[in-house]
Write a protein that holds these residues in place. Sequence first.
Motif, PDB file in Angstrom:
ATOM      1  N   GLY A 200      40.415  49.334  37.465  1.00 26.68           N
ATOM      2  CA  GLY A 200      39.978  48.164  36.875  1.00 26.68           C
ATOM      3  C   GLY A 200      39.787  47.316  37.488  1.00 26.68           C
ATOM      4  N   PRO A 201      39.565  46.060  36.757  1.00 24.09           N
ATOM      5  CA  PRO A 201      38.992  44.926  37.388  1.00 24.09           C
ATOM      6  C   PRO A 201      40.133  43.981  37.951  1.00 24.09           C
ATOM      7  CG  PRO A 201      39.250  44.431  35.030  1.00 24.09           C
ATOM      8  CD  PRO A 201      39.773  45.962  35.261  1.00 24.09           C
ATOM      9  N   LEU A 202      39.698  43.088  38.863  1.00 27.53           N
ATOM     10  CA  LEU A 202      40.567  41.982  39.602  1.00 27.53           C
ATOM     11  C   LEU A 202      41.228  41.062  38.714  1.00 27.53           C
ATOM     12  CD1 LEU A 202      38.246  41.373  42.637  1.00 27.53           C
ATOM     13  CD2 LEU A 202      40.427  42.960  42.637  1.00 27.53           C
ATOM     14  N   ASP A 203      42.346  40.703  38.771  1.00 27.53           N
ATOM     15  CA  ASP A 203      42.879  39.783  37.869  1.00 27.53           C
ATOM     16  C   ASP A 203      42.415  38.473  38.673  1.00 27.53           C
ATOM     17  OD1 ASP A 203      44.390  38.294  36.260  1.00 27.53           O
ATOM     18  OD2 ASP A 203      46.455  38.574  37.512  1.00 27.53           O
ATOM     19  N   LEU A 204      41.638  37.531  37.883  1.00 29.85           N
ATOM     20  CA  LEU A 204      41.328  36.471  38.072  1.00 29.85           C
ATOM     21  C   LEU A 204      41.941  35.291  37.273  1.00 29.85           C
ATOM     22  CD1 LEU A 204      37.487  36.897  38.357  1.00 29.85           C
ATOM     23  CD2 LEU A 204      39.326  37.269  40.078  1.00 29.85           C
ATOM     24  N   PRO A 205      43.048  34.578  37.541  1.00 32.34           N
ATOM     25  CA  PRO A 205      43.895  33.877  36.977  1.00 32.34           C
ATOM     26  C   PRO A 205      42.833  32.051  36.435  1.00 32.34           C
ATOM     27  CG  PRO A 205      45.065  34.265  38.842  1.00 32.34           C
ATOM     28  CD  PRO A 205      43.767  34.862  38.828  1.00 32.34           C
ATOM     29  N   PHE A 206      43.259  31.935  35.482  1.00 35.67           N
ATOM     30  CA  PHE A 206      42.403  30.627  35.013  1.00 35.67           C
ATOM     31  C   PHE A 206      42.669  29.518  36.138  1.00 35.67           C
ATOM     32  CE2 PHE A 206      41.275  26.613  33.041  1.00 35.67           C
ATOM     33  CZ  PHE A 206      39.775  26.797  32.769  1.00 35.67           C
ATOM     34  N   PRO A 207      41.679  29.139  36.769  1.00 32.00           N
ATOM     35  CA  PRO A 207      41.865  27.743  37.786  1.00 32.00           C
ATOM     36  C   PRO A 207      42.212  26.596  37.111  1.00 32.00           C
ATOM     37  CG  PRO A 207      39.364  27.964  37.436  1.00 32.00           C
ATOM     38  CD  PRO A 207      40.390  29.405  36.596  1.00 32.00           C
ATOM     39  N   THR A 208      43.410  26.131  37.292  1.00 35.86           N
ATOM     40  CA  THR A 208      43.702  24.799  36.519  1.00 35.86           C
ATOM     41  C   THR A 208      44.043  23.883  37.423  1.00 35.86           C
ATOM     42  OG1 THR A 208      46.256  25.598  36.751  1.00 35.86           O
ATOM     43  CG2 THR A 208      44.931  26.278  34.654  1.00 35.86           C
ATOM     44  N   GLU A 285      36.291  33.544  42.827  1.00 39.00           N
ATOM     45  CA  GLU A 285      35.733  33.346  41.400  1.00 39.00           C
ATOM     46  C   GLU A 285      34.709  32.476  41.250  1.00 39.00           C
ATOM     47  OE1 GLU A 285      38.418  29.811  41.790  1.00 39.00           O
ATOM     48  OE2 GLU A 285      38.705  31.907  42.484  1.00 39.00           O
ATOM     49  N   SER A 286      33.800  32.337  40.264  1.00 44.79           N
ATOM     50  CA  SER A 286      32.883  31.159  40.348  1.00 44.79           C
ATOM     51  C   SER A 286      31.680  31.434  41.117  1.00 44.79           C
ATOM     52  CB  SER A 286      33.409  29.850  40.550  1.00 44.79           C
ATOM     53  OG  SER A 286      34.448  29.649  39.500  1.00 44.79           O
ATOM     54  N   GLY A 287      31.751  32.733  41.655  1.00 48.38           N
ATOM     55  CA  GLY A 287      30.248  32.972  42.347  1.00 48.38           C
ATOM     56  C   GLY A 287      30.588  33.069  43.732  1.00 48.38           C
ATOM     57  N   THR A 288      31.791  32.661  44.289  1.00 47.34           N
ATOM     58  CA  THR A 288      32.045  32.674  45.845  1.00 47.34           C
ATOM     59  C   THR A 288      32.051  33.897  46.413  1.00 47.34           C
ATOM     60  OG1 THR A 288      32.717  30.266  45.587  1.00 47.34           O
ATOM     61  CG2 THR A 288      33.306  31.341  47.547  1.00 47.34           C
ATOM     62  N   VAL A 289      31.805  34.256  47.422  1.00 46.75           N
ATOM     63  CA  VAL A 289      32.173  35.478  48.042  1.00 46.75           C
ATOM     64  C   VAL A 289      32.840  35.355  49.321  1.00 46.75           C
ATOM     65  CG1 VAL A 289      31.166  37.776  49.088  1.00 46.75           C
ATOM     66  CG2 VAL A 289      29.786  36.703  46.942  1.00 46.75           C
ATOM     67  N   PHE A 290      34.145  35.946  49.402  1.00 48.07           N
ATOM     68  CA  PHE A 290      34.896  35.803  50.487  1.00 48.07           C
ATOM     69  C   PHE A 290      35.097  37.169  51.176  1.00 48.07           C
ATOM     70  CE2 PHE A 290      36.770  32.286  47.782  1.00 48.07           C
ATOM     71  CZ  PHE A 290      36.929  31.631  48.727  1.00 48.07           C
ATOM     72  N   ASN A 314      31.194  39.734  39.226  1.00 50.94           N
ATOM     73  CA  ASN A 314      30.019  41.040  39.364  1.00 50.94           C
ATOM     74  C   ASN A 314      30.924  42.156  39.509  1.00 50.94           C
ATOM     75  OD1 ASN A 314      27.098  39.557  41.092  1.00 50.94           O
ATOM     76  ND2 ASN A 314      27.957  39.393  39.146  1.00 50.94           N
ATOM     77  N   TYR A 315      31.929  42.208  40.324  1.00 44.45           N
ATOM     78  CA  TYR A 315      32.660  43.273  40.642  1.00 44.45           C
ATOM     79  C   TYR A 315      33.338  43.900  39.169  1.00 44.45           C
ATOM     80  CZ  TYR A 315      36.280  46.320  42.617  1.00 44.45           C
ATOM     81  OH  TYR A 315      37.127  47.451  43.051  1.00 44.45           O
ATOM     82  N   ASN A 316      34.216  42.841  38.706  1.00 40.63           N
ATOM     83  CA  ASN A 316      34.887  43.069  37.392  1.00 40.63           C
ATOM     84  C   ASN A 316      33.771  43.712  36.229  1.00 40.63           C
ATOM     85  OD1 ASN A 316      37.110  42.285  38.765  1.00 40.63           O
ATOM     86  ND2 ASN A 316      37.435  40.517  37.432  1.00 40.63           N
ATOM     87  N   ARG A 317      32.604  43.196  35.952  1.00 35.42           N
ATOM     88  CA  ARG A 317      31.873  43.798  34.971  1.00 35.42           C
ATOM     89  C   ARG A 317      31.741  45.202  35.242  1.00 35.42           C
ATOM     90  NH1 ARG A 317      25.758  42.094  33.272  1.00 35.42           N
ATOM     91  NH2 ARG A 317      25.781  43.297  31.297  1.00 35.42           N
ATOM     92  N   ILE A 318      31.165  45.675  36.605  1.00 36.30           N
ATOM     93  CA  ILE A 318      31.190  47.167  36.780  1.00 36.30           C
ATOM     94  C   ILE A 318      32.371  47.799  36.647  1.00 36.30           C
ATOM     95  CG2 ILE A 318      30.659  48.695  38.562  1.00 36.30           C
ATOM     96  CD1 ILE A 318      29.031  46.445  39.964  1.00 36.30           C
TER      97      ILE A 318
END
Length: 574
Positions: A200-208, A285-290, A314-318
């Motif tokens: 499944g997709p990666l967990d992306l916590p909301f950046p606060t 997140e937000s388009g940055t690639v690490f 992009n990964y998560n949509r796939i």
Amino acid sequence: MRSRRLICSTTKPMSRKIIVIALLFPLVPLLIVAQQSQERVDLNVMHKIKTAEFGGGGGGGRGAGGGGGSQIMNTMYYLTDRYGPRLTNSPQFRAAGEWAVTQLKEWGMSNVHLEKWATATTGGRGGASSIPGWEMKGYTAAMVEPTYMPLIGYPQAWSGSTNGMVTGEAIQAMVQTPADMEKYKGKLKGKIVLLGTTAGPLDLPFPTTALAHRYTDDELAALVPDIIPGAAAGRGGRGGRGGRGGADALAAMTPEERQAFTEKQRTFWQDEGVLLTISANARGESGTVFASNGSPRTGDPTKNMPSVAITAENYNRIARLLEHNVPVKLSFDIKTQFDTSNTDSFNVIAEIPGTTKPNELVMVGGHFDSWHMGTGATDNGAGSAVAMEVMRILKSLNLKMDRTVRMALWGGEEEGLLGSAAYVKEHFADRATMKPTAEHDGFAGYFNIDNGTGKVRGIYLQGNEMVRPIFEQWFAALKDITPGVITVRNTGGTDHQSYDAVGLPGFQFIQDPMDYDTRTHHSNMDVYDRIQQGDMEQMAVVEAAFVYDAATWREKLPRKDLPAAQPAGRGRGN
């Protein structure tokens, strides 16, 4: 009174001398301490250093020379926009090295050269393996079914090419151990594999929280109370590392087990007919690639299959489409180029000769190499540019320093501190035998910067409490530009460790975090635009002051005991 005079008059002259010496002897240590405490920082030189970098008005500026003409942002331009990125042994890395040599010579440095070292014998990440030349020549990627979506991503370092456009169905494969491979045998031919630790997709916590911040007074104060060296060892507050899926399982393996598994995994993908692999990281997140580690360099890296890092979104949509049993087709055209004709690397070396103690040495530096997705600005064009600016400032002011000042910009840091380790082994001591050279005895100290673009806020002592009172004096002359926090803590992951490992005083400065961990470190956003000019100039002044003080102080910096001989370390670059 008479009797006292009589006793004195009848005492022999030699006896009187013995009595005086005996009375004074207990005071000798106090006299030595008093003499040391009387050693002062040259405030006139400190003023000159600040003026040379900030200008007469105290502000920053991009002037054209010494005496108020900082060159640090011009150096950053060449290291990033012009010659970046600087992946070790890539054509850009070698071109940047040649440029640095030319520039340092123009500034009047002595003994400027590229000092070679052999990558095949230095170990590091993944074991002993050579580092080939490699560069990315082209990249096109998209999801083409069930709908079209461009994929933001980059080939991993030392990735192979696709040899034209390839299209295949996407599939997630959770291969974290050799046993996992059995689950996918015969199921992957012609597929594009999404690597991951869980389905499944990666967990992306909301950046606060803000992406960038400077240390608060409370955060700086929290660094100080440690009194046990090594009690809070680490990277000085750095966050998690970028990398491919399965990091937890891999972390539990020994280096030898990890290398063997990586080799087996590479062979497995190729034997199963996989077109390429894709990884992503939840930090991105937000388009940055690490991404960091890259494809394997062992064996014949020119036979590596293509491997790509893409954004988490992009990964998560796939992954979500696959989770809902929607077939996904991806297309990639990846062009990379290897050069295996020269796997030797280099460190950039330059000197300002000492006057009265030329055989004693103060060193300043940072790593010159970078990863390849950005242009290597905060990691570590910043540290390299600061070290070059330190040399320019000291030379332009024509300061007479007792000890020789030597700058070294290291190659191979990202692959495991390889360049600095090779240099220390050649010049000072082999940690496997721990037999010091003559240069080891004359070494006064090494200062390193490798924490991005943030201002210097203090320094890590690496457990060397003996230097605290000295550094307190040095920072006192810089209180207008830095609080000078001093912590006994160790901080790892960069080139001062190569010195510390053989009992030499090596130090890394505390810097404001800025957006280093959250945005730029090992990412495609590690670019010139993330560099803060005022912070860079402040770093140059602080480091130039420390280098000058170390080069003119009466004694070399105190050092810890020589460690016991140890097997060659594996190291880890940052």
